[in-house]
Motif scaffolding. Structure first.
Motif, mmCIF file in Angstrom:
data_model
loop_
_atom_site.group_PDB
_atom_site.id
_atom_site.type_symbol
_atom_site.label_atom_id
_atom_site.label_comp_id
_atom_site.label_asym_id
_atom_site.label_seq_id
_atom_site.Cartn_x
_atom_site.Cartn_y
_atom_site.Cartn_z
ATOM 1 N N UNK A 2 21.278 59.481 12.790
ATOM 2 C CA UNK A 2 21.977 60.078 12.501
ATOM 3 C C UNK A 2 21.812 60.915 11.290
ATOM 4 N N UNK A 3 22.732 60.340 10.513
ATOM 5 C CA UNK A 3 22.651 60.729 9.342
ATOM 6 C C UNK A 3 21.197 61.201 8.880
ATOM 7 N N UNK A 4 20.638 60.979 8.421
ATOM 8 C CA UNK A 4 19.403 61.694 8.294
ATOM 9 C C UNK A 4 18.770 63.527 8.900
ATOM 10 N N UNK A 5 19.372 62.869 10.174
ATOM 11 C CA UNK A 5 18.850 63.972 11.074
ATOM 12 C C UNK A 5 20.222 65.317 10.544
ATOM 13 N N UNK A 6 21.007 65.074 10.333
ATOM 14 C CA UNK A 6 22.366 65.543 9.821
ATOM 15 C C UNK A 6 22.099 66.393 8.584
ATOM 16 N N UNK A 7 21.558 65.480 8.187
ATOM 17 C CA UNK A 7 20.843 66.420 6.633
ATOM 18 C C UNK A 7 19.775 67.078 6.466
ATOM 19 N N UNK A 8 18.903 67.533 7.862
ATOM 20 C CA UNK A 8 17.913 68.733 7.518
ATOM 21 C C UNK A 8 16.617 67.671 8.044
ATOM 22 N N UNK A 34 25.982 63.871 14.332
ATOM 23 C CA UNK A 34 24.804 64.360 14.831
ATOM 24 C C UNK A 34 24.084 64.107 16.071
ATOM 25 N N UNK A 35 24.054 65.148 17.205
ATOM 26 C CA UNK A 35 23.775 64.797 18.346
ATOM 27 C C UNK A 35 22.064 64.760 18.268
ATOM 28 N N UNK A 36 22.030 63.803 19.479
ATOM 29 C CA UNK A 36 20.350 63.054 19.152
ATOM 30 C C UNK A 36 19.286 64.359 19.688
ATOM 31 N N UNK A 37 18.485 64.464 18.915
ATOM 32 C CA UNK A 37 16.754 65.035 19.418
ATOM 33 C C UNK A 37 17.010 65.194 20.624
ATOM 34 N N UNK A 38 16.878 66.594 21.769
ATOM 35 C CA UNK A 38 16.024 66.143 23.102
ATOM 36 C C UNK A 38 14.853 65.535 23.885
ATOM 37 N N UNK A 39 14.044 64.699 22.663
ATOM 38 C CA UNK A 39 13.212 64.300 23.188
ATOM 39 C C UNK A 39 13.778 62.775 23.469
ATOM 40 N N UNK A 97 25.967 59.171 16.761
ATOM 41 C CA UNK A 97 26.338 57.707 15.818
ATOM 42 C C UNK A 97 27.361 57.010 16.201
ATOM 43 N N UNK A 98 27.022 55.881 16.378
ATOM 44 C CA UNK A 98 28.622 54.514 17.092
ATOM 45 C C UNK A 98 28.825 53.186 15.916
#
Length: 335
Positions: A97-103, A159-164, A253-254
């Protein structure tokens, strides 16, 4: 004529072969019998037990637990135990979740999380083997250190989870247009790979030999140290995969997502009949064990059992089944 008579006496009778097979697989038969009994109880006592929503829920719970328990099964077969699994799951969940929030791109983020988990698994295996310390203590210490570090890294980023990923883990997800969540199919495919690897490959034979008779394994030129470290690496990667898939299920993320799996992965392995002494069992049993635990949890919730009492009932069932399995002789005690 005497030779014919002696050969006929030496040849096993068909009925005898059946009895031998039944005795060899009595724990599996017992496990399947308990699972069928629980399903019958659900059919009789809970309205809507066979509805698609309920069945999908059971399969989802079983899939998350089953994937997380892949590594627990593997390390148990060589006489180990990995209690860092829930910590790795949580770390993978909030780390992704963190990595996705960082782009980061989803693919790069997932690969980075799996690679980090592999390093954690190697550390678990290397420390426990080199220091001669029981893996219970090593994996517990590494797990707590990992969770503390990842929570600092996470710092409440959302950060939300990607759709896939959501589609993979959602109860509403479909596989090739069918109403089967993809995670269930993923679990079955992973299970098939693990089962075939253990049963049909030289490495699988080395794994069983290492847990059953270390001396014999050495004489087979099995690299027990590499097998030990490699299985702990696979355990951490399987736990990370479960944590990644849980991100698609929860949507964010939880920091508590792995907590329910601290004992349930061990329970799925033990209830399935894989001994923690090593050398006996297999992942097919763990898959049935995961299903059994999920059905049992559904029954307890359906009957309105108090959550605290649910843990008591689960514990009693585990103790009862382990007691029955304990009656079977371990291969290393056989001549």
């Amino acid at each position: 004529m005497s030779a014919v008579a002696s050969s006929s006496l030496a040849a096993p009778r068909p009925g005898g072969r059946v009895l031998v097979r039944l005795r060899r697989n009595q724990s599996v038969l017992l496990l399947c019998g308990v699972l069928v009994a629980l399903v019958i109880v659900g059919l009789i006592g809970i309205e809507g037990f066979t509805e698609k929503t309920n069945i999908t829920s059971i399969l989802l719970l079983s899939s998350f637990l089953g994937i997380a328990a892949i590594g627990q099964t593997l390390v148990a077969l060589v006489g180990g135990i990995d209690v860092s699994i829930p910590f790795v799951m949580t770390s993978a969940n909030i780390g992704l979740a963190k990595l996705l929030s960082l782009g980061w791109s989803p693919v790069a983020a997932v690969l980075a999380v799996l690679a980090a988990a592999a390093l954690i698994g190697v550390l678990n295996g290397l420390l426990s083997w080199t220091l001669g310390v029981h893996p219970l203590l090593v994996t517990l210490g590494v797990g707590f250190a990992l969770l503390g570090g990842i929570e600092v890294f996470y710092s409440n980023a959302q950060s939300g989870a990607p759709e896939w990923l959501t589609q993979l883990s959602s109860a509403n997800g479909k596989t090739f247009g069918l109403g089967v969540p993809p995670i269930v199919v993923i679990w079955i495919l992973l299970g098939a790979v693990v089962i075939l690897a253990l049963r049909q490959t030289v490495l699988g034979r080395y794994v069983y030999a290492s847990g059953d008779n270390p001396v014999a394994a050495e004489r087979m030129y099995a690299r027990r140290r590499m097998i030990w470290i490699g299985l702990f690496m696979l355990s951490a990667m399987a736990a990370a995969a479960a944590g990644i898939l849980l991100l698609g299920f929860t949507g964010a993320g939880d920091t508590t997502v792995g907590a329910p799996y601290l004992l349930t992965t061990i329970a799925a392995v033990v209830v399935g009949g894989t001994t923690l002494l090593g050398g006996v069992g297999g992942y097919s049993r763990t898959m049935v064990g995961a299903l059994l635990l999920s059905v049992l949890n559904t029954l307890l919730v359906g009957f309105g059992v108090d959550p605290n009492l649910q843990q008591t009932v689960l514990g009693l069932i585990i103790v009862a089944m382990v007691s029955l399995y304990a009656r079977e002789s371990h291969p290393r005690n056989s001549i």
